[in-house]
Design an enzyme around this catalytic site. Sequence first.
Site, PDB file in Angstrom:
ATOM      1  N   GLY A   1      18.527 -15.975 -41.177  1.00 34.81           N
ATOM      2  CA  GLY A   1      18.543 -16.707 -42.441  1.00 34.81           C
ATOM      3  C   GLY A   1      17.357 -17.602 -42.705  1.00 34.81           C
ATOM      4  O   GLY A   1      17.192 -18.084 -43.823  1.00 34.81           O
ATOM      5  N   ASP A   2      16.532 -17.857 -41.697  1.00 30.80           N
ATOM      6  CA  ASP A   2      15.387 -18.759 -41.899  1.00 30.80           C
ATOM      7  C   ASP A   2      14.207 -18.265 -41.067  1.00 30.80           C
ATOM      8  O   ASP A   2      13.611 -19.012 -40.295  1.00 30.80           O
ATOM      9  CB  ASP A   2      15.773 -20.188 -41.505  1.00 30.80           C
ATOM     10  CG  ASP A   2      14.721 -21.215 -41.927  1.00 30.80           C
ATOM     11  OD1 ASP A   2      13.978 -20.963 -42.894  1.00 30.80           O
ATOM     12  OD2 ASP A   2      14.632 -22.272 -41.269  1.00 30.80           O
ATOM     13  N   VAL A   3      13.883 -16.986 -41.238  1.00 28.02           N
ATOM     14  CA  VAL A   3      12.797 -16.380 -40.481  1.00 28.02           C
ATOM     15  C   VAL A   3      11.466 -16.787 -41.117  1.00 28.02           C
ATOM     16  O   VAL A   3      11.091 -16.297 -42.173  1.00 28.02           O
ATOM     17  CB  VAL A   3      12.923 -14.847 -40.448  1.00 28.02           C
ATOM     18  CG1 VAL A   3      11.790 -14.237 -39.624  1.00 28.02           C
ATOM     19  CG2 VAL A   3      14.274 -14.428 -39.884  1.00 28.02           C
TER      20      VAL A   3
ATOM     21  N   ASN B   1       9.428 -21.089 -37.311  1.00 25.19           N
ATOM     22  CA  ASN B   1      10.575 -20.947 -36.419  1.00 25.19           C
ATOM     23  C   ASN B   1      10.357 -19.875 -35.355  1.00 25.19           C
ATOM     24  O   ASN B   1      11.317 -19.407 -34.740  1.00 25.19           O
ATOM     25  CB  ASN B   1      11.829 -20.614 -37.234  1.00 25.19           C
ATOM     26  CG  ASN B   1      12.274 -21.793 -38.069  1.00 25.19           C
ATOM     27  OD1 ASN B   1      12.003 -22.940 -37.720  1.00 25.19           O
ATOM     28  ND2 ASN B   1      12.941 -21.525 -39.174  1.00 25.19           N
TER      29      ASN B   1
END
Length: 233
Positions: free
Chosen positions: A112-114, A118
């Site tokens: 969901g937050d690639v 990160n």
Amino acid sequence: MADEIKYPAGFGLKDVASQTVIKTPLFEDCEHLVSREREIYERLAQRGGHEGILCYHGTVESGIQLEYAPNGDIRTFFEEQGDAIPLEQRLRWATQIAEALGFIHSAGIVHGDVTCHNIFLDEGLNAKVADFAGSSLDGSKLLIGVTASHECPGSTLSTQGDIFAFASVVYEIMTGSPPYTGLSDAEINACYKQSEFPDTASLGEIGAIITKCWLAQYDGFEAVAQDLREVGT
């Protein structure tokens, strides 16, 4: 050394020892995020873990203990090294990330937050996917907003959502900047809804893979990783 690793708002780096870091909630209202991340790391560990994910060393007090990545995240590393990073290294990162995300999805998780912020680099400059505090486990809702330049115009809570974001990650790895730098979030969203994406023709085979990811022409990361492994062969 400790301040080389940057975590999302709401988290703090408590200690660095024995090549590990301890990630704890900075505020009480962030405890549910640490809980979600703990669940996900434990699920991944139960399935044998993956070399493309920060190694999980269990819980410590209210936090979790993770592998220490001395070269920080890819975005920061790129800002420091820039054009000095060879193409072979960039392609290796893209392949490692795709393989790791394939394993993550096989465990019932949507990241969901690639983003490059990160994804961390170990001592050997191997890419390590991290930061699962906002991720989905077995279809649970995402606990984090998706960055506009990486946000799928369809469902972000899906395999395609992560594949779309991955395309933006690889675009940044190859060009040095996220897609549509300089545009507002609303402008980026409008472009994506109309299937308008940055030109990738100059990136050759890798550019074609990026565009296929943006256009939802892959069913999963196994095929993405396979195409990346074949680049230049």
